[in-house]
Design an enzyme around this catalytic site. Structure first.
Site, PDB file in Angstrom:
ATOM      1  N   GLU A 183      36.501  44.626  53.301  1.00 56.02           N
ATOM      2  CA  GLU A 183      36.387  45.788  52.404  1.00 56.02           C
ATOM      3  C   GLU A 183      35.703  45.437  51.079  1.00 56.02           C
ATOM      4  OE1 GLU A 183      38.936  46.918  49.632  1.00 56.02           O
ATOM      5  OE2 GLU A 183      40.687  45.761  50.264  1.00 56.02           O
ATOM      6  N   LYS A 225      50.802  45.045  48.144  1.00 57.76           N
ATOM      7  CA  LYS A 225      50.577  44.341  46.875  1.00 57.76           C
ATOM      8  C   LYS A 225      51.887  44.222  46.081  1.00 57.76           C
ATOM      9  CE  LYS A 225      46.583  46.531  45.971  1.00 57.76           C
ATOM     10  NZ  LYS A 225      45.801  46.713  47.184  1.00 57.76           N
TER      11      LYS A 225
HETATM   12  N1  PSU Z   1      43.580  43.894  48.410  1.00 56.19           N
HETATM   13  C1  PSU Z   1      43.437  43.094  47.322  1.00 56.19           C
HETATM   14  N2  PSU Z   1      42.982  43.684  46.163  1.00 56.19           N
HETATM   15  C2  PSU Z   1      42.669  45.029  46.104  1.00 56.19           C
HETATM   16  C3  PSU Z   1      42.811  45.844  47.262  1.00 56.19           C
HETATM   17  C4  PSU Z   1      43.282  45.222  48.390  1.00 56.19           C
HETATM   18  O1  PSU Z   1      43.726  41.898  47.369  1.00 56.19           O
HETATM   19  O2  PSU Z   1      42.264  45.511  45.040  1.00 56.19           O
HETATM   20  C5  PSU Z   1      42.445  47.322  47.200  1.00 56.19           C
HETATM   21  C6  PSU Z   1      42.238  47.925  48.589  1.00 56.19           C
HETATM   22  O3  PSU Z   1      40.983  48.536  48.624  1.00 56.19           O
HETATM   23  C7  PSU Z   1      43.353  48.950  48.727  1.00 56.19           C
HETATM   24  C8  PSU Z   1      43.469  49.422  47.300  1.00 56.19           C
HETATM   25  O4  PSU Z   1      43.047  49.975  49.633  1.00 56.19           O
HETATM   26  O5  PSU Z   1      43.429  48.172  46.593  1.00 56.19           O
HETATM   27  C9  PSU Z   1      44.723  50.241  47.059  1.00 56.19           C
HETATM   28  O6  PSU Z   1      44.477  51.149  46.038  1.00 56.19           O
HETATM   29  P1  PSU Z   1      45.456  52.407  45.821  1.00 56.19           P
HETATM   30  O7  PSU Z   1      46.784  51.803  45.503  1.00 56.19           O
HETATM   31  O8  PSU Z   1      44.865  53.175  44.674  1.00 56.19           O
HETATM   32  O9  PSU Z   1      45.441  53.185  47.095  1.00 56.19           O
END
Ligand code: PSU
Ligand code: MN
Length: 282
Positions: free
Chosen positions: A6, A137
């Site tokens: 991604e 996360k």
């Molecule tokens: N994994 C990481 N760092 C990130 C992400 C994933 O180590 O920044 C990103 C991915 O793209 C995931 C997003 O879909 O963070 C989640 O964002 P949100 O909580 O706004 O959905």
């Protein structure tokens, strides 16, 4: 065999220049495993199933690349915008293009406090693909995210572990089913598809021990980062990038190093799974 990667982690997850270095390191890991890395993103409204080296550099350097989840994809395409794709958008585009495995760092999930639940979780109910991450996360409500995955019927596996890992650290205390090797995961995806299930197979791959951070330490940085968030007034899709950047500050850069290491570890496992899937479908 192709492995999807991604681009939001490049534009919004890691600081420059670690983001470009990591993006290329991940591609190299897939290549070294005999695979083809496919970093997905949108350039001038064009869906890129494999950004070029120059396009990755451009994305990583530009300040105002849009962070697109699956719901923003139609807007990005019609408006000919440049956008990085999150887990939800990347999973959808990879699946549409016949790719069965996707590696990321951490999935989005349920944030603590007021209602804020990532699109990632809902997309995982309608995209039949293996997604390798190191857990939700660490800035998220881990038990809440786990329960949501259950409610949504997403198949969850721990790779060589009986516990859901917690991104920068290896354990959360939350029990999950275990898978021991890539062949087993390939078999689980095949079984899922034979049942007509549309959901993803979510593989949680714990960060290697030598790069893992202490859960208690991560929690102390998280507490500070969540306070920063309240004070900043940041909301919506900027929340996750903001919290990750605060974690980097409070940890003196240690979370950035761990994030890179867990991404590398996930790219390696995703490559092995892609190979196992290729073998079983031949
Ligand atoms: N994994 C990481 N760092 C990130 C992400 C994933 O180590 O920044 C990103 C991915 O793209 C995931 C997003 O879909 O963070 C989640 O964002 P949100 O909580 O706004 O959905
Ligand atoms: Mn959100």
């Amino acid at each position: 065999m192709r492995v999807a990667l991604e681009s939001t982690v490049i534009t919004h997850g890691l600081p420059f220049p670690q983001n470009v270095e990591t993006a290329f390191a991940l591609e190299k890991i897939v290549i070294d495993h005999g695979g083809s890395p496919v970093t997905i993103g949108i350039m001038d409204g064009q869906i890129k199933i494999g950004l070029t080296v120059d396009e990755i550099r451009r994305m990583a350097k530009e300040k105002h690349v849009y962070k697109a989840g699956v719901r923003e994809l139609p807007i990005m395409i019609a408006q000919k915008a440049c956008a990085s794709t999150t887990v939800s958008a990347t999973a959808r585009l990879a699946h549409l293009n016949g790719i069965s495995v996707f590696a990321t760092g951490g999935i989005g999930g349920v944030h603590p406090g007021r209602w804020d639940v990532s699109q990632d979780l809902f997309e995982l109910t309608r995209t039949s693909i293996v997604i390798v991450s190191a857990g939700p996360k660490a800035i998220l409500d881990l038990p809440g995210t786990y329960e949501m995955l259950e409610s949504l019927g997403v198949t969850v596996l721990g790779y060589q572990t009986d516990e859901m890992p917690a991104f920068y650290s290896r354990s959360s205390g939350i029990a999950i089913p275990r898978a021991n090797n890539p062949e087993e995961i390939a078999g689980i995806l095949a079984a899922s598809r034979s049942l007509g299930l549309t959901n993803a197979v979510l593989v949680f791959n714990p960060i290697p021990l030598e790069h893992a951070l202490l859960f208690e330490e991560v929690e102390s940085w998280n507490t500070l980062s969540q306070l920063d968030l309240v004070q900043s007034g940041v909301s919506g899709k900027e929340v996750t990038p903001f919290l990750l950047s605060r974690m980097a500050v409070h940890s003196n850069g240690r979370t950035v190093i761990s994030n890179r290491r867990l991404l590398e570890n996930n790219a390696a496992l995703a490559s092995e799974i892609a190979l196992a899937i290729e073998k079983t479908t031949k």
